[in-house]
Scaffold this motif. Structure first.
Motif, PDB file in Angstrom:
ATOM      1  N   ARG A 106     -62.340  65.377   9.906  1.00 35.20           N
ATOM      2  CA  ARG A 106     -60.998  65.339  10.485  1.00 35.20           C
ATOM      3  C   ARG A 106     -60.961  66.030  11.846  1.00 35.20           C
ATOM      4  N   SER A 160     -63.103  63.635  17.116  1.00 37.47           N
ATOM      5  CA  SER A 160     -62.391  62.553  17.795  1.00 37.47           C
ATOM      6  C   SER A 160     -63.429  61.608  18.386  1.00 37.47           C
ATOM      7  N   LEU A 161     -63.432  60.357  17.929  1.00 36.11           N
ATOM      8  CA  LEU A 161     -64.380  59.363  18.414  1.00 36.11           C
ATOM      9  C   LEU A 161     -63.639  58.201  19.061  1.00 36.11           C
ATOM     10  N   SER A 162     -64.262  57.624  20.056  1.00 33.87           N
ATOM     11  CA  SER A 162     -63.661  56.514  20.795  1.00 33.87           C
ATOM     12  C   SER A 162     -64.475  55.241  20.600  1.00 33.87           C
ATOM     13  N   THR A 163     -63.918  54.135  21.039  1.00 35.94           N
ATOM     14  CA  THR A 163     -64.598  52.852  20.950  1.00 35.94           C
ATOM     15  C   THR A 163     -65.938  52.927  21.682  1.00 35.94           C
ATOM     16  N   ASP A 168     -68.487  54.795  20.754  1.00 39.82           N
ATOM     17  CA  ASP A 168     -69.225  55.999  20.393  1.00 39.82           C
ATOM     18  C   ASP A 168     -70.199  55.696  19.255  1.00 39.82           C
ATOM     19  N   THR A 228     -67.905  58.555   7.563  1.00 39.82           N
ATOM     20  CA  THR A 228     -67.667  58.539   9.010  1.00 39.82           C
ATOM     21  C   THR A 228     -67.244  57.151   9.483  1.00 39.82           C
ATOM     22  N   ARG A 247     -63.653  56.416   8.395  1.00 38.60           N
ATOM     23  CA  ARG A 247     -62.632  57.175   9.131  1.00 38.60           C
ATOM     24  C   ARG A 247     -62.523  56.729  10.588  1.00 38.60           C
ATOM     25  N   TYR A 248     -63.637  56.309  11.188  1.00 39.36           N
ATOM     26  CA  TYR A 248     -63.642  55.970  12.608  1.00 39.36           C
ATOM     27  C   TYR A 248     -64.150  54.540  12.803  1.00 39.36           C
ATOM     28  N   GLU A 282     -63.760  52.526  15.072  1.00 38.59           N
ATOM     29  CA  GLU A 282     -64.097  52.186  16.452  1.00 38.59           C
ATOM     30  C   GLU A 282     -65.532  52.599  16.813  1.00 38.59           C
ATOM     31  N   ALA A 283     -66.187  53.382  15.949  1.00 35.91           N
ATOM     32  CA  ALA A 283     -67.538  53.888  16.227  1.00 35.91           C
ATOM     33  C   ALA A 283     -68.581  53.100  15.428  1.00 35.91           C
TER      34      ALA A 283
END
Length: 244
Positions: free
Chosen positions: A79, A82-85, A87, A103, A106-107, A109-110
């Motif tokens: 939590r 912070s990951l971005s597209t 990553d 992971t 949760r993300y 975009e990664a």
């Protein structure tokens, strides 16, 4: 918190060893109780009863940490991130994929990669096919890949990953030099501004010193509470959070 699938038991022989010692302790308690030669045999019988209870509780705590506790811990740690597209994430010693899958869920975009040598002594039923089956159950196969490889010699270019995770894996490297090499490799493939999250038992101060030597800003080791007790507080996992 726990994704779909089967994730085995970490070092599965450990809780059964504790159960075996508990059985021996219980037998000794019964023997002293039946002997009844005096107050000291009664005292010894109760002593071994107490030992039996401690060993049984230890085995129960171990199973809890492996089956439930580590998932709750990693849910909390992830939590923070912070990951971005675009990553990329690397999970060192991924086993059957628990942290890598969490992971990726949760993300979305990664993209996530898990690497392991797939030794069954480190985790029951450990195999690449088991990790891939768990990935398929969670519907994230297009964003999560697995490689067979050694943490001390990673097959990736420099500065590839935004986030590197390691859950109870680095201590399975049995020499200090090998563990230093694994940390050095993790830092080599970590992108500028990237983050390393490590959860492990006993060795985290050693990892922290090497990460600091390599120029990362390190928080921890930090205790993670009773859910990380692998038999008891004497075998509690701690976490490191390092930023490049």
């Amino acid at each position: 918190m726990k994704p779909r699938g089967k994730y085995g038991i970490d070092a599965p022989w450990v809780p059964w060893l504790w159960i075996g010692i508990a059985a021996v302790s219980a037998a000794v308690a019964v023997a002293f109780g039946l002997w009844g030669a005096g107050w000291w045999t009664v005292a010894l019988a109760w002593y071994f009863v107490a030992c039996t209870v401690v060993y049984l509780i230890g085995a129960g705590l171990y199973w809890h940490a492996s089956l439930l506790g580590k998932f709750a811990i990693w849910d909390r740690l992830l939590r923070r991130v912070s990951l971005s597209t675009g990553d990329r994430v690397l999970d060192l010693g991924c086993g059957r994929g628990s942290v890598a899958i969490m992971t990726a869920i949760r993300y979305p975009e990664a993209s996530v990669t898990g690497i392991d040598l797939w030794r069954v002594g480190d985790q029951s039923g450990n195999s690449r096919s088991a990790a891939e089956a768990n990935t398929a159950l969670n519907g994230i196969g297009e964003r999560l890949a697995f490689d067979t490889g050694d943490m001390t010699s990673l097959p990736y270019p420099d500065a590839t990953f935004t986030l590197i995770t390691a859950s109870l894996s680095l201590h399975n490297i049995h020499t200090p030099e090998g563990r230093r090499m694994a940390i050095q490799e993790a830092v080599r493939v970590l992108a500028p501004g990237g983050r390393v999250l490590i959860v492990d038992i006993q060795r985290t101060r050693e990892y922290a010193a090497e990460l600091q030597r390599l120029g990362l800003t390190v928080s921890g080791p930090t205790r993670l509470g009773w859910r990380s007790w692998w038999t008891g507080p004497w075998m509690a996992a701690t976490e490191l959070d390092a930023i490049r």
